[in-house]
Motif scaffolding. Structure first.
Motif, PDB file in Angstrom:
ATOM      1  N   THR A   1       4.652 -14.453   1.862  1.00  0.00           N
ATOM      2  CA  THR A   1       5.890 -13.817   1.400  1.00  0.00           C
ATOM      3  C   THR A   1       5.694 -13.028   0.104  1.00  0.00           C
ATOM      4  O   THR A   1       6.664 -12.749  -0.605  1.00  0.00           O
ATOM      5  N   GLN A   2       4.469 -12.665  -0.225  1.00  0.00           N
ATOM      6  CA  GLN A   2       4.217 -11.887  -1.438  1.00  0.00           C
ATOM      7  C   GLN A   2       4.695 -10.449  -1.251  1.00  0.00           C
ATOM      8  O   GLN A   2       4.517  -9.857  -0.183  1.00  0.00           O
ATOM      9  N   ILE A   3       5.274  -9.901  -2.302  1.00  0.00           N
ATOM     10  CA  ILE A   3       5.767  -8.518  -2.268  1.00  0.00           C
ATOM     11  C   ILE A   3       4.708  -7.542  -2.758  1.00  0.00           C
ATOM     12  O   ILE A   3       4.612  -6.415  -2.258  1.00  0.00           O
ATOM     13  N   GLU A   4       3.894  -7.967  -3.723  1.00  0.00           N
ATOM     14  CA  GLU A   4       2.925  -7.073  -4.348  1.00  0.00           C
ATOM     15  C   GLU A   4       1.928  -6.473  -3.358  1.00  0.00           C
ATOM     16  O   GLU A   4       1.649  -5.261  -3.428  1.00  0.00           O
ATOM     17  N   PRO A   5       1.352  -7.219  -2.402  1.00  0.00           N
ATOM     18  CA  PRO A   5       0.406  -6.587  -1.457  1.00  0.00           C
ATOM     19  C   PRO A   5       1.051  -5.525  -0.578  1.00  0.00           C
ATOM     20  O   PRO A   5       0.354  -4.623  -0.097  1.00  0.00           O
ATOM     21  N   PHE A   6       2.352  -5.609  -0.364  1.00  0.00           N
ATOM     22  CA  PHE A   6       3.030  -4.599   0.449  1.00  0.00           C
ATOM     23  C   PHE A   6       3.191  -3.287  -0.301  1.00  0.00           C
ATOM     24  O   PHE A   6       3.195  -2.211   0.309  1.00  0.00           O
ATOM     25  N   LEU A   7       3.283  -3.365  -1.624  1.00  0.00           N
ATOM     26  CA  LEU A   7       3.555  -2.178  -2.427  1.00  0.00           C
ATOM     27  C   LEU A   7       2.317  -1.617  -3.121  1.00  0.00           C
ATOM     28  O   LEU A   7       2.350  -0.485  -3.599  1.00  0.00           O
ATOM     29  N   ARG A   8       1.244  -2.392  -3.203  1.00  0.00           N
ATOM     30  CA  ARG A   8       0.034  -1.926  -3.885  1.00  0.00           C
ATOM     31  C   ARG A   8      -1.193  -2.354  -3.085  1.00  0.00           C
ATOM     32  O   ARG A   8      -1.248  -3.465  -2.555  1.00  0.00           O
ATOM     33  N   THR A   9      -2.191  -1.478  -3.055  1.00  0.00           N
ATOM     34  CA  THR A   9      -3.440  -1.833  -2.386  1.00  0.00           C
ATOM     35  C   THR A   9      -4.226  -2.828  -3.213  1.00  0.00           C
ATOM     36  O   THR A   9      -4.801  -3.787  -2.682  1.00  0.00           O
ATOM     37  N   ILE A  10      -4.273  -2.628  -4.529  1.00  0.00           N
ATOM     38  CA  ILE A  10      -4.970  -3.531  -5.442  1.00  0.00           C
ATOM     39  C   ILE A  10      -3.930  -4.195  -6.325  1.00  0.00           C
ATOM     40  O   ILE A  10      -3.245  -3.517  -7.102  1.00  0.00           O
ATOM     41  N   PHE A  11      -3.794  -5.486  -6.190  1.00  0.00           N
ATOM     42  CA  PHE A  11      -2.863  -6.234  -7.023  1.00  0.00           C
ATOM     43  C   PHE A  11      -3.643  -7.277  -7.800  1.00  0.00           C
ATOM     44  O   PHE A  11      -4.576  -7.896  -7.300  1.00  0.00           O
ATOM     45  N   GLU A  12      -3.264  -7.463  -9.038  1.00  0.00           N
ATOM     46  CA  GLU A  12      -3.994  -8.335  -9.943  1.00  0.00           C
ATOM     47  C   GLU A  12      -3.493  -9.766  -9.830  1.00  0.00           C
ATOM     48  O   GLU A  12      -2.284 -10.007  -9.771  1.00  0.00           O
TER      49      GLU A  12
END
Length: 510
Positions: A245-256
């Motif tokens: 359910t993470q949102i960051e991988p959907f909006l960015r290719t590289i997430f920290e």
């Protein structure tokens, strides 16, 4: 100044006074014999000088841990006693010429290889996929406009293309570029005190907005396409399985990841002298690598799915198109997108960080003892092991490789990490071969085709893959030159030498 450099400085001052022979520890006091023919200094005076320098030899203290030098079967290692936070001891090895501090890997400064920012990379991937999608629509809805008897003067039957479907594909494929553009605006206008809060609010708002727009477009297409609209939502199920359910991988290719420190999107590396810290760093880097690799696979498949497969699924039943060329275009889009995303997620400076960490990790190789049994010690998790050390772990015999070895014997994660990143130029070599085969195959097919729409689509794919091939080959030559020279210097006799030589102490600094 790190503890390692303080050890080197004290070792030089001791080396100028005498040459050490065999030493035995008794009652926590070091007794040394002097074999120098030109010096008649007594053992008592040498002991006094050694005791006075013990306080400055080791001053490393992290989380209440103190460095202790230990000796195993003639090999010297550093052991950390976490229960003693204020006590410092220094025990010399009992011969065989090994140093009294771990041989730290030598890191060669990596050149400043130019690479694009996240916004530029997302823009390039977006443009590449959108134009490839347009080429797939060209394969499906082309016309014979050049024939005099033709009833149209347009190259495509635009009235057959669903506008809602086209908008759906454009928004979904361009979500990451739009989000990175939004982050760039926030970085320029928001103060540092409220930047993190603004990013969280913008992320949630942008995600809800994108999902709402895509849901509305699906609702508009449902009366015309019925259950075919389910194909549009199928990748979301794969996303939930892969990223949860993470949102960051959907909006960015590289997430920290929150547990790591990043500089310009690249995780940092610290040359630690604690084996536990080194293994913890390996776990963090492995997690970051797995996240990037999953993004490469998911992004390349997702872009090819919506850019080449979905247009074919929504084509009218009465429409005739060349299935072979549509399938071939889909395959080239998957391969080209995979290599492009790989160069985006794994630049040369990123692999250099992984390479430096692998040098601190080392490698254990299982030894089959049939005819002889070499001397070995029990493996300990808080000990540095020099190259060529034999240890026993879980009833098996292992031999260490590398400048130092802190890995866990028979640990598959550590073995794979060292195998992949001990020389990352091999990764770029494989990518160069794959990308070269793709380009050569496309050029050969381009010389064989005669249809105008096939020539246009293949020419675009070839030009896009030329750019990716240039970046891959450039990174291969840079990394191959750097790591080949690094391997040569690490295996030279000057790298593994006695601390009595000041030059050797300089070469061991990381």
């Amino acid at each position: 100044m790190s503890a390692y450099r303080r050890i080197n400085r004290s070792a030089r001052s001791l080396a100028q006074q005498s040459t050490f022979g065999n030493g035995n520890n008794s009652n926590n006091t070091s007794e040394l014999s002097i074999n120098s023919p030109s010096s008649n200094t007594s053992t008592t005076n040498l002991n006094d000088s050694l005791n006075n320098s013990n306080k400055s030899l080791i001053q490393y203290d992290t989380n209440g841990s103190t460095d202790l030098l230990a000796t195993n079967k003639g090999h010297t290692a550093i052991k950390y006693d976490e229960n003693q936070s204020n006590k410092c001891e220094h025990e010399l090895s009992n011969g065989n010429g090994f140093t009294s501090y771990p041989l730290q890997p030598k890191h060669i400064r990596f050149p400043d290889v130019p690479y694009s920012s996240e916004l530029v990379n997302e823009l390039m991937i977006f443009i590449y996929t959108i134009i490839a999608t347009a080429m797939q629509f060209l394969h499906l809805y082309r016309t014979v406009w050049w024939i005099p008897e033709s009833n149209t003067n347009q190259t495509m039957n635009f009235y057959l293309i669903d506008g809602h479907l086209t908008l759906f594909i454009v928004i979904l494929l361009g979500r990451r570029f739009m989000y990175c553009f939004l982050l760039g605006i926030l970085e320029m206008i928001c103060p540092k005190q409220v930047y993190q809060i603004a990013v969280k609010v913008a992320r949630l708002t942008f995600f809800i907005g994108i999902i709402s727009v895509l849901g509305y477009l699906c609702y508009q297409m449902f009366p015309k396409q019925r259950y075919i609209v389910i194909y549009l939502c199928y990748p979301m199920i794969v996303y939930l399985i892969t990223f949860g359910t993470q949102i960051e991988p959907f909006l960015r290719t590289i997430f920290e990841t929150e547990s790591s420190t990043y500089f310009n999107g690249i995780p940092s590396h610290s040359c630690s002298t604690n084996p536990t810290v080194i293994r913890a760093e390996i776990d963090l880097l492995r997690t970051d690598y797995n996240n990037r690799f999953k993004q490469v696979v998911f992004t390349s498949l997702l872009n090819a799915y919506y850019g080449a497969f979905i247009p074919c699924c929504f084509a009218q039943s009465f429409l005739y198109y060349d299935l072979y060329w549509a399938t071939q275009h889909l395959g080239f889009l998957v391969l080209g997108g995979f290599t492009m995303c790989t160069m985006f997620c794994f630049p040369a400076n990123y692999c250099d960080v992984m390479h430096m960490a692998s040098l601190h990790l080392g490698k254990w190789t299982r030894v089959e003892t049939r005819s002889y049994s070499p001397p070995a010690v029990a493996w300990q998790k808080l000990v540095f092991y020099p190259p060529g050390q034999f240890v026993k772990h879980s009833g098996e015999l292992f031999k260490s490789y590398g400048a130092v070895t802190t890995a866990i014997p028979a640990n598959g994660v550590h073995i794979r990490f060292y195998m992949f990143f001990q020389n990352p130029s091999n990764i770029y070599l494989i990518l160069s071969i794959v990308q070269s085969v793709i380009v050569i195959l496309q050029v050969v097919i381009l010389f064989m085709v005669v249809e105008w729409h096939n020539i246009i689509s293949l020419s675009y794919l070839v030009l896009a893959n030329y750019h990716t091939l240039f970046k891959i080959v450039r990174d291969f030559f840079v990394t191959h030159r750097m790591y080949s020279s690094s391997s040569a210097s690490s295996t030279s006799p000057s790298t593994i030498s006695s601390p009595s030589s000041p030059s050797s102490a300089k070469s061991h600094r990381s």
